[in-house]
Scaffold this motif. Structure first.
Motif, PDB file in Angstrom:
ATOM      1  N   SER A   1      14.238 -12.061   3.226  1.00 19.55           N
ATOM      2  CA  SER A   1      13.161 -12.932   3.706  1.00 19.55           C
ATOM      3  C   SER A   1      11.828 -12.673   3.010  1.00 19.55           C
ATOM      4  CB  SER A   1      12.978 -12.758   5.217  1.00 19.55           C
ATOM      5  OG  SER A   1      12.845 -11.392   5.567  1.00 19.55           O
ATOM      6  N   LEU A   2      11.746 -11.598   2.250  1.00 17.41           N
ATOM      7  CA  LEU A   2      10.505 -11.269   1.532  1.00 17.41           C
ATOM      8  C   LEU A   2      10.470 -11.860   0.121  1.00 17.41           C
ATOM      9  CD1 LEU A   2      10.278  -7.523   2.618  1.00 17.41           C
ATOM     10  CD2 LEU A   2       8.617  -9.298   3.212  1.00 17.41           C
ATOM     11  N   THR A   3      11.491 -12.580  -0.257  1.00 19.11           N
ATOM     12  CA  THR A   3      11.643 -13.032  -1.647  1.00 19.11           C
ATOM     13  C   THR A   3      10.406 -13.709  -2.224  1.00 19.11           C
ATOM     14  OG1 THR A   3      14.042 -13.298  -1.357  1.00 19.11           O
ATOM     15  CG2 THR A   3      13.015 -14.457  -3.210  1.00 19.11           C
ATOM     16  N   GLU A   4       9.943 -14.771  -1.580  1.00 18.70           N
ATOM     17  CA  GLU A   4       8.829 -15.539  -2.143  1.00 18.70           C
ATOM     18  C   GLU A   4       7.542 -14.717  -2.206  1.00 18.70           C
ATOM     19  OE1 GLU A   4      11.956 -18.176  -0.807  1.00 18.70           O
ATOM     20  OE2 GLU A   4      10.815 -16.677   0.312  1.00 18.70           O
ATOM     21  N   SER A   5       7.231 -14.027  -1.129  1.00 14.74           N
ATOM     22  CA  SER A   5       5.989 -13.241  -1.085  1.00 14.74           C
ATOM     23  C   SER A   5       6.018 -12.081  -2.070  1.00 14.74           C
ATOM     24  CB  SER A   5       5.749 -12.709   0.334  1.00 14.74           C
ATOM     25  OG  SER A   5       5.547 -13.761   1.236  1.00 14.74           O
ATOM     26  N   PHE A   6       7.133 -11.352  -2.107  1.00 16.55           N
ATOM     27  CA  PHE A   6       7.203 -10.187  -2.994  1.00 16.55           C
ATOM     28  C   PHE A   6       7.290 -10.585  -4.462  1.00 16.55           C
ATOM     29  CE2 PHE A   6       8.296  -5.981  -0.709  1.00 16.55           C
ATOM     30  CZ  PHE A   6       7.305  -6.205   0.224  1.00 16.55           C
ATOM     31  N   ASN A   7       7.911 -11.725  -4.763  1.00 18.28           N
ATOM     32  CA  ASN A   7       7.911 -12.188  -6.157  1.00 18.28           C
ATOM     33  C   ASN A   7       6.483 -12.407  -6.645  1.00 18.28           C
ATOM     34  OD1 ASN A   7      10.658 -12.119  -6.549  1.00 18.28           O
ATOM     35  ND2 ASN A   7      10.990 -14.305  -6.224  1.00 18.28           N
ATOM     36  N   ALA A   8       5.672 -13.044  -5.806  1.00 15.34           N
ATOM     37  CA  ALA A   8       4.269 -13.289  -6.161  1.00 15.34           C
ATOM     38  C   ALA A   8       3.495 -11.981  -6.266  1.00 15.34           C
ATOM     39  CB  ALA A   8       3.624 -14.212  -5.135  1.00 15.34           C
ATOM     40  N   LEU A   9       3.713 -11.087  -5.320  1.00 10.40           N
ATOM     41  CA  LEU A   9       2.994  -9.812  -5.330  1.00 10.40           C
ATOM     42  C   LEU A   9       3.450  -8.924  -6.489  1.00 10.40           C
ATOM     43  CD1 LEU A   9       2.956  -9.173  -1.483  1.00 10.40           C
ATOM     44  CD2 LEU A   9       0.943  -9.472  -2.945  1.00 10.40           C
TER      45      LEU A   9
ATOM     46  N   ALA B   1      -2.832 -10.972   2.416  1.00 15.51           N
ATOM     47  CA  ALA B   1      -3.185 -12.373   2.159  1.00 15.51           C
ATOM     48  C   ALA B   1      -1.984 -13.162   1.647  1.00 15.51           C
ATOM     49  CB  ALA B   1      -4.336 -12.443   1.164  1.00 15.51           C
ATOM     50  N   GLU B   2      -1.226 -12.565   0.742  1.00 21.70           N
ATOM     51  CA  GLU B   2      -0.066 -13.262   0.175  1.00 21.70           C
ATOM     52  C   GLU B   2       1.010 -13.462   1.238  1.00 21.70           C
ATOM     53  OE1 GLU B   2       1.816 -15.470  -2.377  1.00 21.70           O
ATOM     54  OE2 GLU B   2       0.004 -14.437  -3.044  1.00 21.70           O
ATOM     55  N   LEU B   3       1.264 -12.463   2.058  1.00 28.22           N
ATOM     56  CA  LEU B   3       2.271 -12.561   3.106  1.00 28.22           C
ATOM     57  C   LEU B   3       1.896 -13.612   4.154  1.00 28.22           C
ATOM     58  CD1 LEU B   3       2.842  -8.731   3.408  1.00 28.22           C
ATOM     59  CD2 LEU B   3       4.684 -10.361   2.925  1.00 28.22           C
ATOM     60  N   ALA B   4       0.612 -13.713   4.442  1.00 31.46           N
ATOM     61  CA  ALA B   4       0.150 -14.669   5.460  1.00 31.46           C
ATOM     62  C   ALA B   4       0.349 -16.117   5.022  1.00 31.46           C
ATOM     63  CB  ALA B   4      -1.299 -14.412   5.784  1.00 31.46           C
ATOM     64  N   LYS B   5       0.424 -16.366   3.708  1.00 34.38           N
ATOM     65  CA  LYS B   5       0.535 -17.733   3.195  1.00 34.38           C
ATOM     66  C   LYS B   5       1.741 -18.482   3.754  1.00 34.38           C
ATOM     67  CE  LYS B   5      -1.863 -17.071  -1.261  1.00 34.38           C
ATOM     68  NZ  LYS B   5      -1.677 -17.087  -2.726  1.00 34.38           N
ATOM     69  N   ILE B   6       2.853 -17.772   3.972  1.00 31.91           N
ATOM     70  CA  ILE B   6       4.035 -18.465   4.471  1.00 31.91           C
ATOM     71  C   ILE B   6       4.374 -18.091   5.919  1.00 31.91           C
ATOM     72  CG2 ILE B   6       5.051 -18.853   2.195  1.00 31.91           C
ATOM     73  CD1 ILE B   6       6.955 -16.516   2.751  1.00 31.91           C
ATOM     74  N   GLY B   7       3.421 -17.432   6.591  1.00 32.01           N
ATOM     75  CA  GLY B   7       3.584 -17.242   8.028  1.00 32.01           C
ATOM     76  C   GLY B   7       3.922 -15.867   8.522  1.00 32.01           C
ATOM     77  N   PHE B   8       3.937 -14.855   7.647  1.00 32.25           N
ATOM     78  CA  PHE B   8       4.153 -13.497   8.152  1.00 32.25           C
ATOM     79  C   PHE B   8       2.960 -13.094   9.023  1.00 32.25           C
ATOM     80  CE2 PHE B   8       7.112 -13.040   4.542  1.00 32.25           C
ATOM     81  CZ  PHE B   8       8.142 -12.368   5.168  1.00 32.25           C
ATOM     82  N   GLY B   9       3.240 -12.425  10.125  1.00 30.08           N
ATOM     83  CA  GLY B   9       2.181 -11.894  10.965  1.00 30.08           C
ATOM     84  C   GLY B   9       1.732 -10.550  10.429  1.00 30.08           C
TER      85      GLY B   9
END
Length: 270
Positions: A56-64, A259-267
């Motif tokens: 579930s971290l794929t999109e956020s961690f790819n960007a980070l 900030a990056e994690l919050a973009k797709i709804g992580f709390g």
């Protein structure tokens, strides 16, 4: 000749004294202004940093990962995205990695107990479930209870996977038992079956449904708040890139990571 030598020596002494005074009047490069800036990357850092992360971290961690690479020339960040339980099993079997980010506390606790984690894990994010349905929601699914209707092809995560464990908690709290047509080993496989039309609905995380906007619709349900998953991160024991691993975990825990994690709804982490 003797007088000339004395004159030269005197001139040198005066020059030395002047130089010392001058350098004492100059501000040090390690002054307070310099220390207020962000710490620089480790000198000479290079090589590959291997991160085991929940699917579930794929999109956020790819960007980070790209942001981290930009700040660390010569460093390549590679990711292995799978269900958290599968990643713990890999570590238990001796696989080499530098960082482990789990989608729940249970699997991180197991990794700690198994002796494959170095130091204390830190929770960096939270997540909860949502229902992913086909675009336009043709089956009219509006609630968790709707997933028990006859004739629906529902897909969930396997119980040992964090999203499956969260699903089980919701079933118990609502008294509504699902009859899934399949149980997948990670949340992205659930999402893929909804996208392909193999399933009418799937229980995924809010972040997965959000990142797939335009491919699926997201149905939120209030009962998901009773099954919030915490995401801890830690350096792996005997990490080949231990210093870089610590920098990466600090980066994820910092403002840029949040900030990056919050973009797709992580709390936020607790």
């Amino acid at each position: 000749m003797k007088k000339l030598a004395l004159a030269v020596a005197g001139t040198a002494a005066i020059a030395s004294f002047a130089s010392a005074c001058s350098s004492g009047d100059q501000p040090s490069s390690n002054s307070g202004a310099g220390s207020a800036s962000a710490p620089a990357p480790a000198a000479g850092a290079s090589g590959t940093l291997t991160v085991y992360a929940a699917a579930s971290l794929t999109e956020s961690f790819n960007a980070l990962g790209k942001q981290f690479e930009a700040a660390h020339p010569g460093v390549k960040v590679t990711f292995d995205y799978e269900g958290s339980s599968a990643l713990v099993q890999k570590l238990d079997n001796g696989a080499k990695a530098d960082v482990f980010a789990s989608a729940d506390q249970k699997n991180m606790d197991k990794a700690v107990q198994d002796g494959v984690i170095d130091g204390q894990p830190t929770v960096f994010a939270t997540n909860k479930l949502a229902i992913a349905v086909a675009k336009g929601n043709p089956k009219g699914i509006k609630t968790f209870a709707d997933l028990t209707k006859p004739g629906l092809n529902v897909v969930v995560c396997a119980q040992q996977v964090p999203c499956g464990s969260a699903t089980q908690k919701v079933e118990q709290s609502t008294g509504k038992a699902l009859k899934p047509v399949s149980e997948e080993t990670n949340v992205k496989q659930v999402l893929a079956k909804v996208q392909s039309g193999d399933a009418d609905a799937g229980l995924v995380y809010v972040t997965d449904a959000t990142s797939a906007a335009g491919k699926v619709d997201k149905v939120d349900f209030p009962e998901s708040s009773g099954a919030v998953n915490q995401y801890p991160i830690a350096v792996v024991k005997n990490a080949p890139q231990a210093a870089l691993a610590k920098e990466f975990t600090d980066f994820i825990l910092g403002a840029q990571g949040k900030a990056e994690l919050a973009k797709i709804g992580f709390g936020p982490g607790k």
